[in-house]
Design a protein around this motif. Structure first.
Motif, PDB file in Angstrom:
ATOM      1  N   ASP A  89     -11.112  -2.426  -3.912  1.00 48.95           N
ATOM      2  CA  ASP A  89      -9.807  -1.920  -4.391  1.00 48.95           C
ATOM      3  C   ASP A  89      -9.236  -2.809  -5.489  1.00 48.95           C
ATOM      4  O   ASP A  89      -8.045  -2.702  -5.824  1.00 48.95           O
ATOM      5  CB  ASP A  89      -8.807  -1.832  -3.226  1.00 48.95           C
ATOM      6  CG  ASP A  89      -8.997  -0.549  -2.395  1.00 48.95           C
ATOM      7  OD1 ASP A  89      -8.485  -0.500  -1.246  1.00 48.95           O
ATOM      8  OD2 ASP A  89      -9.664   0.381  -2.877  1.00 48.95           O
ATOM      9  N   HIS A 123      -5.166  -5.531   3.171  1.00 53.98           N
ATOM     10  CA  HIS A 123      -6.127  -4.485   3.620  1.00 53.98           C
ATOM     11  C   HIS A 123      -7.563  -4.941   3.360  1.00 53.98           C
ATOM     12  O   HIS A 123      -8.435  -4.871   4.249  1.00 53.98           O
ATOM     13  CB  HIS A 123      -5.789  -3.202   2.856  1.00 53.98           C
ATOM     14  CG  HIS A 123      -6.876  -2.182   2.741  1.00 53.98           C
ATOM     15  ND1 HIS A 123      -7.394  -1.501   3.832  1.00 53.98           N
ATOM     16  CD2 HIS A 123      -7.550  -1.707   1.649  1.00 53.98           C
ATOM     17  CE1 HIS A 123      -8.323  -0.650   3.413  1.00 53.98           C
ATOM     18  NE2 HIS A 123      -8.442  -0.757   2.093  1.00 53.98           N
ATOM     19  N   THR A 129      -2.992   7.497  -3.450  1.00 56.10           N
ATOM     20  CA  THR A 129      -3.343   8.057  -2.133  1.00 56.10           C
ATOM     21  C   THR A 129      -4.139   9.349  -2.314  1.00 56.10           C
ATOM     22  O   THR A 129      -4.132   9.952  -3.381  1.00 56.10           O
ATOM     23  CB  THR A 129      -2.057   8.404  -1.336  1.00 56.10           C
ATOM     24  OG1 THR A 129      -1.450   9.551  -1.956  1.00 56.10           O
ATOM     25  CG2 THR A 129      -1.099   7.244  -1.282  1.00 56.10           C
ATOM     26  N   PRO A 130      -4.833   9.789  -1.218  1.00 54.59           N
ATOM     27  CA  PRO A 130      -5.597  11.042  -1.312  1.00 54.59           C
ATOM     28  C   PRO A 130      -4.697  12.255  -1.547  1.00 54.59           C
ATOM     29  O   PRO A 130      -5.160  13.301  -1.985  1.00 54.59           O
ATOM     30  CB  PRO A 130      -6.282  11.138   0.062  1.00 54.59           C
ATOM     31  CG  PRO A 130      -6.221   9.770   0.645  1.00 54.59           C
ATOM     32  CD  PRO A 130      -5.022   9.109   0.066  1.00 54.59           C
ATOM     33  N   GLU A 178      -7.031  -1.544  -8.337  1.00 51.95           N
ATOM     34  CA  GLU A 178      -5.656  -1.123  -8.034  1.00 51.95           C
ATOM     35  C   GLU A 178      -4.631  -2.117  -8.558  1.00 51.95           C
ATOM     36  O   GLU A 178      -3.450  -1.798  -8.657  1.00 51.95           O
ATOM     37  CB  GLU A 178      -5.505  -0.892  -6.528  1.00 51.95           C
ATOM     38  CG  GLU A 178      -6.361   0.261  -6.032  1.00 51.95           C
ATOM     39  CD  GLU A 178      -6.226   0.565  -4.553  1.00 51.95           C
ATOM     40  OE1 GLU A 178      -6.998   1.383  -4.044  1.00 51.95           O
ATOM     41  OE2 GLU A 178      -5.335  -0.021  -3.904  1.00 51.95           O
ATOM     42  N   ASP A 224      -2.159   1.857  -6.226  1.00 54.00           N
ATOM     43  CA  ASP A 224      -2.819   2.373  -5.012  1.00 54.00           C
ATOM     44  C   ASP A 224      -2.565   3.872  -4.918  1.00 54.00           C
ATOM     45  O   ASP A 224      -1.496   4.306  -4.489  1.00 54.00           O
ATOM     46  CB  ASP A 224      -2.240   1.640  -3.782  1.00 54.00           C
ATOM     47  CG  ASP A 224      -2.845   2.146  -2.495  1.00 54.00           C
ATOM     48  OD1 ASP A 224      -2.162   2.063  -1.454  1.00 54.00           O
ATOM     49  OD2 ASP A 224      -3.983   2.649  -2.517  1.00 54.00           O
ATOM     50  N   ASP A 245       5.049   5.640   1.228  1.00 55.34           N
ATOM     51  CA  ASP A 245       5.309   7.096   1.306  1.00 55.34           C
ATOM     52  C   ASP A 245       6.098   7.454   2.563  1.00 55.34           C
ATOM     53  O   ASP A 245       6.787   8.459   2.624  1.00 55.34           O
ATOM     54  CB  ASP A 245       3.975   7.873   1.362  1.00 55.34           C
ATOM     55  CG  ASP A 245       3.346   8.046  -0.021  1.00 55.34           C
ATOM     56  OD1 ASP A 245       3.970   7.595  -0.992  1.00 55.34           O
ATOM     57  OD2 ASP A 245       2.232   8.590  -0.107  1.00 55.34           O
ATOM     58  N   ASP A 295     -13.301   0.873   5.506  1.00 56.67           N
ATOM     59  CA  ASP A 295     -12.063   1.170   4.757  1.00 56.67           C
ATOM     60  C   ASP A 295     -11.197   2.158   5.538  1.00 56.67           C
ATOM     61  O   ASP A 295      -9.982   1.988   5.674  1.00 56.67           O
ATOM     62  CB  ASP A 295     -12.437   1.756   3.395  1.00 56.67           C
ATOM     63  CG  ASP A 295     -11.235   2.091   2.540  1.00 56.67           C
ATOM     64  OD1 ASP A 295     -11.011   3.287   2.262  1.00 56.67           O
ATOM     65  OD2 ASP A 295     -10.472   1.166   2.190  1.00 56.67           O
ATOM     66  N   GLU A 307      -1.265  12.350  10.167  1.00 56.33           N
ATOM     67  CA  GLU A 307      -1.851  12.875   8.919  1.00 56.33           C
ATOM     68  C   GLU A 307      -3.019  12.014   8.439  1.00 56.33           C
ATOM     69  O   GLU A 307      -4.018  12.475   7.895  1.00 56.33           O
ATOM     70  CB  GLU A 307      -0.740  12.904   7.858  1.00 56.33           C
ATOM     71  CG  GLU A 307      -1.169  13.062   6.441  1.00 56.33           C
ATOM     72  CD  GLU A 307      -0.045  12.706   5.434  1.00 56.33           C
ATOM     73  OE1 GLU A 307       1.094  12.417   5.840  1.00 56.33           O
ATOM     74  OE2 GLU A 307      -0.351  12.697   4.237  1.00 56.33           O
ATOM     75  N   ARG A 332       0.842  -1.202   0.000  1.00 55.83           N
ATOM     76  CA  ARG A 332       0.000   0.000   0.000  1.00 55.83           C
ATOM     77  C   ARG A 332       0.878   1.254   0.000  1.00 55.83           C
ATOM     78  O   ARG A 332       1.834   1.382   0.779  1.00 55.83           O
ATOM     79  CB  ARG A 332      -0.909  -0.040   1.212  1.00 55.83           C
ATOM     80  CG  ARG A 332      -1.962  -1.160   1.104  1.00 55.83           C
ATOM     81  CD  ARG A 332      -3.346  -0.664   1.066  1.00 55.83           C
ATOM     82  NE  ARG A 332      -3.804  -0.149   2.339  1.00 55.83           N
ATOM     83  CZ  ARG A 332      -4.906   0.589   2.468  1.00 55.83           C
ATOM     84  NH1 ARG A 332      -5.594   0.912   1.408  1.00 55.83           N
ATOM     85  NH2 ARG A 332      -5.292   1.012   3.648  1.00 55.83           N
ATOM     86  N   THR A 333       0.539   2.184  -0.880  1.00 56.82           N
ATOM     87  CA  THR A 333       1.386   3.361  -1.105  1.00 56.82           C
ATOM     88  C   THR A 333       1.573   4.225   0.143  1.00 56.82           C
ATOM     89  O   THR A 333       2.637   4.787   0.376  1.00 56.82           O
ATOM     90  CB  THR A 333       0.757   4.231  -2.223  1.00 56.82           C
ATOM     91  OG1 THR A 333       0.486   3.390  -3.342  1.00 56.82           O
ATOM     92  CG2 THR A 333       1.692   5.345  -2.637  1.00 56.82           C
ATOM     93  N   GLY A 334       0.502   4.311   0.937  1.00 54.62           N
ATOM     94  CA  GLY A 334       0.576   5.178   2.128  1.00 54.62           C
ATOM     95  C   GLY A 334       1.764   4.846   3.005  1.00 54.62           C
ATOM     96  O   GLY A 334       2.452   5.733   3.522  1.00 54.62           O
TER      97      GLY A 334
END
Ligand SMILES: Nc1nc2c(ncn2[C@H]2C[C@H](O)[C@@H](COP(=O)(O)O)O2)c(=O)[nH]1
Ligand SMILES: [Mn+2]
Length: 227
Positions: free
Chosen positions: A101, A72, A111-112, A104, A109, A60, A170, A193, A55-57
């Motif tokens: 998802d 997830h 992110t916001p 994806e 993936d 990051d 989610d 965050e 997952r990208t989050g």
């Protein structure tokens, strides 16, 4: 026959629209293009992308050891089984959790906080689900293709009470994972965050789950030695 109308695009306009057909894994293309396509293995390779894509989050934040997209969705499906509201069809929630998802696998993936933006993300995901359901699932079962696309669109448009709950789950599952990683890293990682996601949780039941989690998280960070 009227001459083709050439629509002049300003140089700045994006000249290529993202298309799922340009992002099909090689293994999937190989299985679809053989003399007798193996749709089942092609679809399993699409799902394989969800099992291996982290997952990208978390990426990051510099994490390498972290959950995949499938991880997830698995925990979301377990959470869906725990809903106590009698008006909610939990089996439907489990289905929506397991497909929400799926796009994806090809889109990635997003992110916001990604500059791609919500509308383009949604467009890519819907085009991908239409492609996967039509070209890969439908040849095996038109009913399964219809149901998977329906469950995805229901989630995307929050078209049912079940979709509302899965949207909340989610966000809740994300917050659970944040707190787990914060504890594993003894507070050296802080995903504050991500906790803006609490504002998007609307159902009373999942709101209570989230508030209980946040209370424990606050106690955890308060208990850390002050440096
Ligand atoms: N960098 C940030 N990433 C975030 C934030 N909130 C969520 N996320 C990540 C988590 C997932 O990798 C992805 C979205 O997951 P979906 O389940 O919605 O596809 O975005 C954030 O605040 N910052
Ligand atoms: Mn999700």
């Amino acid at each position: 026959m009227s001459p083709a109308v050439i629509v002049k695009q300003p140089a700045s306009a994006a000249t290529t629209i993202w298309d799922p057909r340009d992002h099909i894994p090689e293994e999937v293309n190989g299985l679809l293009n053989q003399k007798h396509p193996n749709y089942l293995l092609a679809f399993m390779n699409v799902v394989h992308q969800l099992k291996i894509q982290k997952r990208t989050g978390w990426l990051d934040y510099g994490m390498t050891e972290c959950e995949s997209i499938a991880d997830h969705m698995y925990r979301m499906s377990i959470l869906s089984m725990l809903i106590t509201n009698p008006k909610v069809n939990r089996d439907k929630c489990v289905r929506i959790a397991l497909v929400h998802d799926m796009a994806e696998a090809l889109v990635g993936d997003i992110t916001p906080v990604d500059p791609i933006g919500k509308d383009e993300k949604h467009r890519r995901e819907l085009e991908t689900m239409k492609y996967v359901c039509k070209e890969i699932v439908e040849p095996m079962s038109s009913e399964s293709a219809r149901e998977i696309l329906e469950d995805f669109i229901s989630y995307d448009t929050i078209g049912s009470l079940e979709a509302r709950y899965v949207k909340d789950i989610d966000k809740y599952e994300l917050l659970v994972q944040c707190f787990e990683y914060e504890k594993i890293h003894k507070g050296k990682l802080n995903f504050q965050e991500f906790f803006i996601a609490r504002e998007w949780i609307q159902t009373e039941e999942v709101s209570k789950w989230a508030d209980d989690l946040i209370l424990l998280r606050n106690q955890f960070f308060d208990s850390l030695p002050k440096i």
